[in-house]
Design an enzyme around this catalytic site. Structure first.
Site, PDB file in Angstrom:
ATOM      1  N   SER A 300       0.809  -1.217   0.000  1.00  0.00           N
ATOM      2  CA  SER A 300       0.000   0.000   0.000  1.00  0.00           C
ATOM      3  C   SER A 300       0.845   1.270   0.000  1.00  0.00           C
ATOM      4  O   SER A 300       1.516   1.576  -0.973  1.00  0.00           O
ATOM      5  CB  SER A 300      -0.963  -0.042   1.195  1.00  0.00           C
ATOM      6  OG  SER A 300      -1.939   0.960   1.107  1.00  0.00           O
ATOM      7  N   ASP A 311      10.090   5.459 -10.333  1.00  0.00           N
ATOM      8  CA  ASP A 311       9.699   6.079 -11.605  1.00  0.00           C
ATOM      9  C   ASP A 311      10.451   7.373 -11.870  1.00  0.00           C
ATOM     10  O   ASP A 311      10.769   7.701 -13.021  1.00  0.00           O
ATOM     11  CB  ASP A 311       8.188   6.343 -11.620  1.00  0.00           C
ATOM     12  CG  ASP A 311       7.382   5.092 -11.931  1.00  0.00           C
ATOM     13  OD1 ASP A 311       7.999   4.005 -12.034  1.00  0.00           O
ATOM     14  OD2 ASP A 311       6.147   5.188 -12.058  1.00  0.00           O
ATOM     15  N   LYS A 325      -0.675  -4.347  -3.060  1.00  0.00           N
ATOM     16  CA  LYS A 325      -1.978  -3.783  -2.680  1.00  0.00           C
ATOM     17  C   LYS A 325      -2.093  -2.382  -3.271  1.00  0.00           C
ATOM     18  O   LYS A 325      -1.593  -1.416  -2.715  1.00  0.00           O
ATOM     19  CB  LYS A 325      -2.148  -3.727  -1.164  1.00  0.00           C
ATOM     20  CG  LYS A 325      -3.505  -3.191  -0.734  1.00  0.00           C
ATOM     21  CD  LYS A 325      -3.615  -3.092   0.779  1.00  0.00           C
ATOM     22  CE  LYS A 325      -4.948  -2.482   1.175  1.00  0.00           C
ATOM     23  NZ  LYS A 325      -5.087  -1.077   0.728  1.00  0.00           N
TER      24      LYS A 325
END
Length: 443
Positions: A300, A311, A325
């Site tokens: 999460s 990224d 998740k």
């Protein structure tokens, strides 16, 4: 029989509709209007069953208990993370996010229909007993967990400090299920821990994203810089076994290390569930090298941070595949002080990757390993090993700072870091980064 119950049925229908509108406001109204007769027919079926149970069940039943049970069943049919919290459980949930609660210190989910451990929380009864991410909980005390909801499981594992609970665990490598006896305690979750690994290199561990995680991170960074002459050469951010927590805190943590651009965005059906979170230029940390550690217990909010830094190429992600998740749960208070935890959106990394059921793939795979120190690494005898050898006459820098073999070479490191193979690999990478920079400058 049904004809004589018509008046009761209409009254019950009105009660159920009122309960729905109290919890969902104009959204519930709009939905009913759009669906028309289908919704009313379904609600009529529900009130039929409710009336029959109230009238004909062998014992007298509590209407609220029936309604709570129906809501639980309805949410359990959606996904493993949507759930209903009665008033006492909703109150405990609000305490959880502040970092203090009673129980075992274990984050769970339902995976393939089986109650599964996402992660034990560090320094809790579950962690100390050896419960691991990926463990399947077959029984809680003598009660099998098959078809048990997450909320019911949580309720059974919570309890007064000092009381015992037995978890029957199925784990890869076990010949048969094994019982773990845990003693409940007041769980005080320390969100952020930190340490200096070596001269100029810092280590920060986030155990869970709570209300004060960002504040604690700021203090940790300031202390590490002070301990290391005012700046850092590199940082290890440890998100292993971090089951997640508050989305806004994950965004704030990532914002410290990303100068600009998208951190995470969410997509859902409602307008309010479609959001974007961007970095701010103010307060961004210097661009020192970073390694983020993750594993199967990272879920999460921790996956949001790892995905954003990966990224943006701000950090190298190291470890093993994360939990996966990638959904957002909204907590909705209801009229009787109960609460609704509802999955309202999926979240995506800046490059548009969904984490749901996939997880974050590390840039460098490093499995957990135990370090076994040896007296000689390669078996060769060296000059210094010979009896009566004489010294070079030069003082070796740092020779008075003796360290144990196989341990993290830092006097200030926590005991838990000593011999942690993944942390050592991360530190080696940061040092190699610094050496390469130095070489490039020399050229």
């Amino acid at each position: 029989m049904f004809g004589t119950r018509k008046g009761k049925k209409i009254a019950l229908l009105a009660v159920v509709l009122f309960a729905m509108l109290a919890g969902g406001g104009f959204v519930a109204q709009k939905h009913c209007a759009a669906q028309g007769g289908n919704d009313y027919e379904s609600i009529e079926l529900f009130t039929d069953v409710l009336a029959i149970v109230k009238k004909s069940y062998v014992e007298e039943v509590d209407t609220k208990k029936l309604i709570y049970g129906a809501i639980n069943g309805m949410l359990a049919s959606l996904d493993p993370h949507s759930s209903f919290m009665p008033p006492d459980m909703y109150k405990e949930m609000k305490i959880d996010t502040k970092g203090s609660f009673g129980g075992l210190g274990i984050e769970i989910t339902i995976k393939d229909g089986i109650l599964t451990v996402i992660s034990p929380i560090e320094d809790t009864p579950a962690f100390r007993a050896g419960i691991k991410a990926g463990d399947q909980i077959l029984k809680i005390d003598d009660r099998f967990t098959k078809d048990m909801t997450i909320m019911d499981a949580v309720k059974r594992m919570r309890g007064a400090k000092g009381t015992k609970v037995i978890l029957t665990i199925v784990r890869e490598g076990f010949d048969k299920p094994k019982d773990f006896t845990l003693v409940r305690d007041i769980i005080q979750v320390k969100s952020v821990r930190f340490s200096s690994l070596d001269n100029g290199y810092g280590y920060i561990r986030i155990a869970q994203f709570q209300e004060k995680t960002d504040d604690d991170l700021v203090k940790a960074l300031a202390t590490l810089k002070e301990e290391n002459g005012g700046s850092l050469k590199g940082l290890v951010l440890d998100l292993r076994n971090d089951p997640g927590g508050l989305l806004d805190q994950a965004v704030k943590v990532a914002d410290h290390f990303v100068e600009q651009g998208l951190i995470v965005y969410t997509e859902g059906r409602e307008k309010d569930s479609r959001m974007q979170f961007n970095a701010h230029k103010g307060g961004t940390e210097p661009a020192y090298p970073m390694v983020v550690l993750i594993n199967g217990g990272s879920a999460s909010a921790s996956e949001i941070v790892a995905g954003a830094l990966q990224d943006h190429k701000r950090a190298v992600v190291m470890g093993t595949q994360s939990f996966g998740k990638g959904s957002v749960q909204t907590i909705i208070p209801l009229s009787d002080d109960s609460g609704l935890r509802l999955t309202t959106a999926r979240y995506y990394t800046p490059n548009g990757r969904s984490i749901q059921a996939k997880g974050i793939t590390p840039d460098i795979i490093v499995e957990r390993a135990e370090i076994q120190p040896t007296e000689k690494k390669d078996g060769h005898i060296r000059e210094k090993d010979l009896e009566n050898h004489f010294e070079s006459g030069e003082k070796v820098e740092g020779e008075d700072k003796k360290t144990e073999k196989g341990k993290v070479p830092a006097a200030k490191s926590d005991d838990q870091l000593k011999g942690d193979y993944q942390v050592l690999r991360a530190l080696d990478l940061l040092k190699g980064w610094e050496i390469l920079k130095t070489m490039n400058r020399a050229n």
